[in-house]
Scaffold this active site. Structure first.
Site, PDB file in Angstrom:
ATOM      1  N   LYS A  74       9.660  -3.138  35.420  1.00  0.00           N
ATOM      2  CA  LYS A  74       8.828  -3.523  36.548  1.00  0.00           C
ATOM      3  C   LYS A  74       7.492  -2.789  36.532  1.00  0.00           C
ATOM      4  O   LYS A  74       7.420  -1.606  36.212  1.00  0.00           O
ATOM      5  CB  LYS A  74       9.563  -3.246  37.852  1.00  0.00           C
ATOM      6  CG  LYS A  74      10.468  -4.391  38.202  1.00  0.00           C
ATOM      7  CD  LYS A  74      11.471  -3.977  39.215  1.00  0.00           C
ATOM      8  CE  LYS A  74      12.238  -2.792  38.677  1.00  0.00           C
ATOM      9  NZ  LYS A  74      13.195  -2.282  39.636  1.00  0.00           N
TER      10      LYS A  74
ATOM     11  N   GLU B  93      21.384 -11.777  37.053  1.00  0.00           N
ATOM     12  CA  GLU B  93      21.574 -10.849  38.188  1.00  0.00           C
ATOM     13  C   GLU B  93      21.205 -11.530  39.511  1.00  0.00           C
ATOM     14  O   GLU B  93      20.588 -12.596  39.516  1.00  0.00           O
ATOM     15  CB  GLU B  93      20.724  -9.591  37.982  1.00  0.00           C
ATOM     16  CG  GLU B  93      19.246  -9.892  37.817  1.00  0.00           C
ATOM     17  CD  GLU B  93      18.352  -8.927  38.563  1.00  0.00           C
ATOM     18  OE1 GLU B  93      18.727  -8.516  39.667  1.00  0.00           O
ATOM     19  OE2 GLU B  93      17.263  -8.631  38.055  1.00  0.00           O
TER      20      GLU B  93
HETATM   21  N1  PSU Z   1      12.715  -6.969  38.771  1.00  0.00           N
HETATM   22  C1  PSU Z   1      12.120  -7.765  39.677  1.00  0.00           C
HETATM   23  N2  PSU Z   1      12.644  -7.827  40.905  1.00  0.00           N
HETATM   24  C2  PSU Z   1      13.744  -7.113  41.258  1.00  0.00           C
HETATM   25  C3  PSU Z   1      14.372  -6.282  40.298  1.00  0.00           C
HETATM   26  C4  PSU Z   1      13.822  -6.256  39.071  1.00  0.00           C
HETATM   27  O1  PSU Z   1      11.129  -8.408  39.399  1.00  0.00           O
HETATM   28  O2  PSU Z   1      14.185  -7.218  42.406  1.00  0.00           O
HETATM   29  C5  PSU Z   1      15.626  -5.530  40.656  1.00  0.00           C
HETATM   30  C6  PSU Z   1      16.615  -5.618  39.486  1.00  0.00           C
HETATM   31  O3  PSU Z   1      17.850  -6.047  40.010  1.00  0.00           O
HETATM   32  C7  PSU Z   1      16.707  -4.207  38.961  1.00  0.00           C
HETATM   33  C8  PSU Z   1      16.496  -3.423  40.225  1.00  0.00           C
HETATM   34  O4  PSU Z   1      17.939  -3.936  38.331  1.00  0.00           O
HETATM   35  O5  PSU Z   1      15.434  -4.126  40.863  1.00  0.00           O
HETATM   36  C9  PSU Z   1      16.186  -1.962  39.958  1.00  0.00           C
HETATM   37  O6  PSU Z   1      16.183  -1.261  41.159  1.00  0.00           O
HETATM   38  P1  PSU Z   1      16.129   0.354  41.138  1.00  0.00           P
HETATM   39  O7  PSU Z   1      14.771   0.709  40.649  1.00  0.00           O
HETATM   40  O8  PSU Z   1      16.362   0.748  42.569  1.00  0.00           O
HETATM   41  O9  PSU Z   1      17.234   0.783  40.232  1.00  0.00           O
END
Ligand code: PSU
Ligand code: MN
Length: 304
Positions: free
Chosen positions: A159, A25
């Site tokens: 996360k 990604e």
């Molecule tokens: N994990 C990390 N850093 C990030 C992300 C995940 O350590 O930047 C990103 C990934 O791309 C994940 C996204 O799919 O954050 C999820 O964001 P949200 O909670 O807004 O869906």
């Protein structure tokens, strides 16, 4: 094939030969790590995938094209675009239609990977159920995408800023298996153990490949989470983790951050509150995940 999907020559050739490919990604490059760190790490992740004998396919949107297999120049353009949007399944089409550029989250990357015929992806941590979900309703689109696309996602758990017990519950509800790699516990991203138990455990790559094959052969249709704890030497010390996490959550509440901004904001606050310690752990776990994903893809392709 989908005319809006652009697969690089190298990735297309590998897929045509039924060779191993790992999707990567780009939101972690543009929003998850500070510039130019993200760009450097993106190149390192591709190297890790290659070291495991697989072909990397870094995914993102450039000039209205959903690209599977970005070059380093493409990635540099993406990383240098000020205010580059973070694209998930809900805003992807709008930006593609407008001819724009953006990085893809796990959700949008899963979509593109599956459309291109890629069965394995690597990331740092998946999105999930946010704390205070009762007030905000904030559940990452990554979970819905995991329920929709039959791709195995290698990550260090979800996360750290999320509600991990609820995230695991939701994955179970959606029928997405969570398999620990050499662990019985769900990792907590910067820490190896959240103390939450997992149903499934695989101790080596071939066992993992067998589990992925069985999941696919049963036609369950969902994705799979492969939970790979951060390497021991790169785990964040517990006191630092606890203090930084609660501080970052307070910062977000005070600033009234909502929606897509929540994750990048919290990651940024964590970086500041740990004097860069979070980036040290984040980079190491990303590399370990890319390496394991490469090995899994190679095993699935029968080349390990
Ligand atoms: N994990 C990390 N850093 C990030 C992300 C995940 O350590 O930047 C990103 C990934 O791309 C994940 C996204 O799919 O954050 C999820 O964001 P949200 O909670 O807004 O869906
Ligand atoms: Mn969200």
């Amino acid at each position: 094939m989908n005319p809006l999907l652009h697969v690089s020559d190298e990735v297309a050739r590998t897929l045509a030969a039924r060779g191993p490919v790992v999707a990567l990604e780009t939101t972690v490059v543009t929003h998850g790590l500070p510039h130019p760190e993200g760009l450097r790490v993106a190149a390192e992740l591709e190297e890790e995938v290659r070291a495991s004998g697989a072909t990397p396919a870094t995914i993102g949107v450039l000039d209205g094209r959903l690209c599977v297999g970005l070059s380093q120049e493409d990635l540099a353009r993406l990383a240098q675009t000020p205010g580059v949007p973070k694209l998930n399944l809900s805003n992807l089409a709008l930006h593609v239609a407008a001819g724009g550029s953006g990085s893809t989250t796990v959700a949008a990357t899963l979509h593109a990977a599956h459309a291109a015929g890629i069965a394995v992806m690597a990331t740092g941590g998946i999105g999930g159920v946010h704390r205070e979900v009762e007030q905000t309703g904030d559940v990452s689109g990554d979970l819905g995408a995991l329920a929709r696309y039959p791709v195995a996602v290698v990550c260090a758990g979800a996360k750290a800023v999320l509600d991990l017990p609820r995230t695991l519950e939701m994955l179970e509800t959606l029928g997405v298996p969570v398999v620990g790699f050499a662990t019985d516990r769900f990792p907590a991203f910067y820490r190896r153990d959240s103390s939450l138990s997992l149903d499934g455990r695989c101790d080596d790559v071939d066992a993992l490949a067998a589990a992925v094959r069985a999941h696919r052969a049963l036609g369950l249709g969902t994705g799979m989470v492969v939970a790979n704890p951060v390497p021991v030497a790169h785990e964040m010390p517990r006191e630092m983790y606890d203090a930084a996490l609660s501080g970052a959550l307070e910062d977000a509440a005070r600033a009234g951050i909502r929606g897509r901004e929540v994750t990048p904001f919290l990651l940024d606050r964590l970086r500041e509150r740990t004097s860069g310690g979070s980036t040290f752990s984040n980079t190491a776990l990303l590399r370990a995940n890319a390496r394991l994903a490469g090995a899994l893809a190679a095993s699935l392709a029968g080349q390990a």
